[in-house]
Design a protein around this motif. Sequence first.
Motif, PDB file in Angstrom:
ATOM      1  N   LYS A  65      35.161  40.513  42.676  1.00  0.00           N
ATOM      2  CA  LYS A  65      35.675  41.533  41.764  1.00  0.00           C
ATOM      3  C   LYS A  65      37.203  41.630  41.790  1.00  0.00           C
ATOM      4  O   LYS A  65      37.774  42.693  42.046  1.00  0.00           O
ATOM      5  CB  LYS A  65      35.044  42.894  42.061  1.00  0.00           C
ATOM      6  CG  LYS A  65      33.538  42.908  41.868  1.00  0.00           C
ATOM      7  CD  LYS A  65      32.968  44.298  41.946  1.00  0.00           C
ATOM      8  CE  LYS A  65      31.455  44.270  41.731  1.00  0.00           C
ATOM      9  NZ  LYS A  65      31.051  43.754  40.413  1.00  0.00           N
ATOM     10  N   ASP A  74      34.706  39.852  37.185  1.00  0.00           N
ATOM     11  CA  ASP A  74      33.491  39.876  37.991  1.00  0.00           C
ATOM     12  C   ASP A  74      33.624  39.017  39.247  1.00  0.00           C
ATOM     13  O   ASP A  74      33.172  39.409  40.328  1.00  0.00           O
ATOM     14  CB  ASP A  74      32.300  39.372  37.174  1.00  0.00           C
ATOM     15  CG  ASP A  74      31.908  40.342  36.079  1.00  0.00           C
ATOM     16  OD1 ASP A  74      32.157  41.553  36.248  1.00  0.00           O
ATOM     17  OD2 ASP A  74      31.370  39.888  35.049  1.00  0.00           O
ATOM     18  N   GLU A  75      34.238  37.848  39.099  1.00  0.00           N
ATOM     19  CA  GLU A  75      34.334  36.919  40.218  1.00  0.00           C
ATOM     20  C   GLU A  75      35.468  35.939  39.981  1.00  0.00           C
ATOM     21  O   GLU A  75      36.050  35.893  38.890  1.00  0.00           O
ATOM     22  CB  GLU A  75      33.015  36.150  40.399  1.00  0.00           C
ATOM     23  CG  GLU A  75      32.619  35.341  39.162  1.00  0.00           C
ATOM     24  CD  GLU A  75      31.257  34.704  39.309  1.00  0.00           C
ATOM     25  OE1 GLU A  75      30.596  34.964  40.324  1.00  0.00           O
ATOM     26  OE2 GLU A  75      30.862  33.930  38.403  1.00  0.00           O
ATOM     27  N   VAL A 105      34.726  36.689  33.671  1.00  0.00           N
ATOM     28  CA  VAL A 105      34.062  37.933  33.306  1.00  0.00           C
ATOM     29  C   VAL A 105      33.328  37.738  31.984  1.00  0.00           C
ATOM     30  O   VAL A 105      33.905  37.282  30.995  1.00  0.00           O
ATOM     31  CB  VAL A 105      35.067  39.102  33.199  1.00  0.00           C
ATOM     32  CG1 VAL A 105      36.200  38.778  32.235  1.00  0.00           C
ATOM     33  CG2 VAL A 105      34.371  40.380  32.774  1.00  0.00           C
ATOM     34  N   ASP A 106      32.047  38.018  31.949  1.00  0.00           N
ATOM     35  CA  ASP A 106      31.243  38.007  30.719  1.00  0.00           C
ATOM     36  C   ASP A 106      31.488  36.776  29.853  1.00  0.00           C
ATOM     37  O   ASP A 106      31.633  36.881  28.627  1.00  0.00           O
ATOM     38  CB  ASP A 106      31.542  39.267  29.903  1.00  0.00           C
ATOM     39  CG  ASP A 106      31.033  40.528  30.571  1.00  0.00           C
ATOM     40  OD1 ASP A 106      30.204  40.415  31.481  1.00  0.00           O
ATOM     41  OD2 ASP A 106      31.493  41.625  30.201  1.00  0.00           O
ATOM     42  N   ARG A 135      37.226  45.287  28.955  1.00  0.00           N
ATOM     43  CA  ARG A 135      37.381  45.344  30.407  1.00  0.00           C
ATOM     44  C   ARG A 135      38.747  45.893  30.827  1.00  0.00           C
ATOM     45  O   ARG A 135      38.997  46.074  32.011  1.00  0.00           O
ATOM     46  CB  ARG A 135      37.174  43.962  31.013  1.00  0.00           C
ATOM     47  CG  ARG A 135      35.715  43.546  31.138  1.00  0.00           C
ATOM     48  CD  ARG A 135      34.946  44.465  32.065  1.00  0.00           C
ATOM     49  NE  ARG A 135      33.596  43.990  32.325  1.00  0.00           N
ATOM     50  CZ  ARG A 135      33.206  43.398  33.436  1.00  0.00           C
ATOM     51  NH1 ARG A 135      34.067  43.201  34.408  1.00  0.00           N
ATOM     52  NH2 ARG A 135      31.971  43.003  33.591  1.00  0.00           N
TER      53      ARG A 135
END
Length: 285
Positions: A65, A74-75, A105-106, A135
């Motif tokens: 994160k 996210d990663e 992310v996504d 985001r």
Amino acid sequence: EVVAAAGKLRVDRLALAELYGLLGADSQSALAHLQGEGHGSIDLDCTTVDARTSLDLRLALDLRKPTVGGYRFDEGRALLSLSFPVLPRGLSATTLAVERLSLEVDGGKLLLSGNIEKDGKLALHATIDALPVERLDWLHERTASLTGHALGEASLGGTTSAPVLDLQLALADLRIAGQPFGHARLHAELAGQEPSGRIVVQELALGQGELAVASRAPFDVSVARGAIALAGVPLSGPKLSFALGADGSLTHGVRVFVDGTAPASLLSKLNPLITAFGELALHLE
């Protein structure tokens, strides 16, 4: 006489801020905008020549994160190298080489590479690929129904205490509550911790059909110590005519406002769109 040794360490938890400290960067530097913790491995190569010892580290980290400014990923995955030329003088690196930093992310991704020198000099390049705009914390808090994607490229030069940003950015497939809202292209040239400079909006189109408006020509948004100012930019379409303005902060949020004319029959369609993103002052026809 030359003595060389190599090894590998397992890392269960490492904060990126700890790496910045090895370069002498403080919590107020440009590097502080990128934060996160990771786990992975460190390869060590240590060489001693005539009682002078140098150390090279190569880190492979999976990030949990990570954040860049107010943007949440996210990663991520980082491949970094650090060089310590003379250990007896203290554990102080000369260069942090970002071989590859990938944040995801996504389905979107930010790729970063380049060098950060001991004296704070920056030479970094970033590619932005389909990052969801929702985001961004301050934008989501103000306009939770706004979605879309950001694409572009950026270079970061100057130093950690006085960074210089050159950014080409496109905002595509913007939607409010699932309805098409528009697109934009811009070029930003900003300098300083509290950035000053200008943002050239090369293209701006909002709405569709009878609610569509667009800029007639590129226009500048001035930025002074992080605060933006924009007033009186004409937007027009088949049935609408607006003057666009904005104020606020790049870090804490931007307020958008329009003033113009519209047929009374369109007011019910316009109000949910504009008030979701800013303020509306219309003169009915």
